[in-house]
Design an enzyme around this catalytic site. Structure first.
Site, PDB file in Angstrom:
ATOM      1  N   LYS A   1       0.935  -1.009  -0.107  1.00 36.46           N
ATOM      2  CA  LYS A   1      -0.167  -0.149   0.253  1.00 36.46           C
ATOM      3  C   LYS A   1       0.940   1.466   0.203  1.00 36.46           C
ATOM      4  O   LYS A   1       2.033   1.226   0.581  1.00 36.46           O
ATOM      5  CB  LYS A   1      -1.583  -0.036   1.020  1.00 36.46           C
ATOM      6  CG  LYS A   1      -1.711  -0.505   1.015  1.00 36.46           C
ATOM      7  CD  LYS A   1      -2.915  -1.003  -0.396  1.00 36.46           C
ATOM      8  CE  LYS A   1      -4.084  -2.091   0.095  1.00 36.46           C
ATOM      9  NZ  LYS A   1      -4.754  -1.270  -0.426  1.00 36.46           N
TER      10      LYS A   1
ATOM     11  N   LYS B   1     -13.216  -7.567  -7.481  1.00 39.53           N
ATOM     12  CA  LYS B   1     -13.796  -8.741  -6.297  1.00 39.53           C
ATOM     13  C   LYS B   1     -14.963  -8.233  -6.228  1.00 39.53           C
ATOM     14  O   LYS B   1     -16.126  -7.407  -7.010  1.00 39.53           O
ATOM     15  CB  LYS B   1     -13.759  -7.143  -5.270  1.00 39.53           C
ATOM     16  CG  LYS B   1     -12.174  -6.599  -5.391  1.00 39.53           C
ATOM     17  CD  LYS B   1     -11.655  -5.682  -3.867  1.00 39.53           C
ATOM     18  CE  LYS B   1     -10.620  -5.078  -3.963  1.00 39.53           C
ATOM     19  NZ  LYS B   1     -10.270  -3.762  -3.337  1.00 39.53           N
TER      20      LYS B   1
END
Length: 321
Positions: A106, A211
């Site tokens: 991240k 997703k």
């Protein structure tokens, strides 16, 4: 389609502690449903509005009442995930994952600098000299920042950069500027968009991150990937093992799976709802069903006021389906 009364009667709300802060939270709240086809998870993040969250409920209904498509593979490779921690914490985070061959790092966290991002990526490369490294900015950069950051990070050998900027035109600009030196993946521009195929039509990405829950279920996600005609990476949304099962079903059903999937996030949690968690072994997860454990549902049951909040959200989202 189950009735609202049926959903409310089988709903369990849990609060699961995290090992490290992820997306700014140290606890993950989700609502679980036990349907005739199996357990399902409804877990849109707290800030999501009802329109967006209704797609997550559609995915949960598919999982619990329709079941999943037949898989074409029985094992799915997964990546480790390093949140926006300090470089000193990277080794500890990676230690929670098994057989790490791919790492998502991240970056572009609010309040952090490019120097901190670079140090985090460098720490991963130092720990794992031969691993594939991908970075995820969650749309946190503008075009100039993204080009500067990705050019600097490319010395560590990036597999791709996920959603470096927020909009489809910006993605296209970054992809053009990088000239293939770093592949560009679209995530939010697919799962949060009114038109999830706009990225593909604009030539704004080299691959898609999909997703199941935000796209309305496994079958709808499969249709989007097929129409887009781009390689796909399956990822999760900080789910319990019940939610990971939906992502696993999606990854197991794709005709091609060229990249490791972001389905290892249960390893970032200090607790789960399943006694036999869906975590990686030998770098991947075998495709299997999972059930919530009654004792764990009781142990991690949310406070009454949080349960009421989630049930009210369930009612509102059901009305939108």
């Amino acid at each position: 389609m189950p009735s609202l009364e049926e959903l409310l009667a089988c709903a369990h709300v849990v609060t699961l502690p995290m090992r490290v802060k992820f997306r700014g939270v140290l606890e993950r709240e989700v609502l679980l449903l036990e349907g005739p086809a199996g357990w399902a998870e409804f877990g849109p993040f707290l800030e999501y509005d009802d329109g967006e969250s209704a797609r997550w409920l559609a995915s949960a209904v598919e999982a619990g009442w329709d079941g999943y498509p037949a898989p074409v593979r029985g094992w799915v490779p997964v990546n480790a995930t390093v949140p926006a921690v300090s470089a000193d914490e990277v080794a500890n985070v990676l230690g929670a994952f098994d057989a790490v061959h791919t790492v998502k790092v991240k970056v572009a966290e609010a309040g952090q600098s490019l120097r901190e991002d670079m140090a985090r990526v460098a720490a991963v490369r130092q720990q794992l000299p031969h691993a594939r490294i991908r970075v995820d900015a969650n749309g946190g950069w503008d075009v100039d920042q993204a080009v500067q950051a990705l050019a600097a990070m490319s010395v560590y050998g990036l597999e791709y950069a996920e959603q470096p900027v927020a909009t489809v035109p910006e993605l296209a600009a970054v992809r053009h500027a990088m000239e293939g030196s770093v592949l560009i993946a679209a995530d939010e521009s697919v799962r949060k968009a009114a038109d999830p195929l706009a990225v593909a039509r604009a030539g704004a990405a080299d691959l898609l991150v999909v997703k199941a829950a935000p796209l309305g279920g496994v079958r709808r996600a499969l249709d989007i990937v097929a129409e887009a005609g781009l390689p796909a990476v399956v990822s999760s949304a900080l789910d319990s093992s019940v939610g990971i099962r939906a992502g696993l079903a999606l990854a197991a059903s794709l005709p091609d799976l060229p990249y490791a999937c972001g389905l290892g996030t249960v390893s970032l949690m200090a607790a789960d709802v399943a006694a036999d968690s869906l975590v990686a072994a030998s770098g991947g997860i075998s495709v299997r069903d999972v059930a919530a454990d009654p004792s764990l549902l009781e142990r991690f049951a949310a406070a009454p006021e949080r349960r009421d909040w989630w049930l009210a959200r369930l009612r509102r989202c059901f009305a939108l389906l």
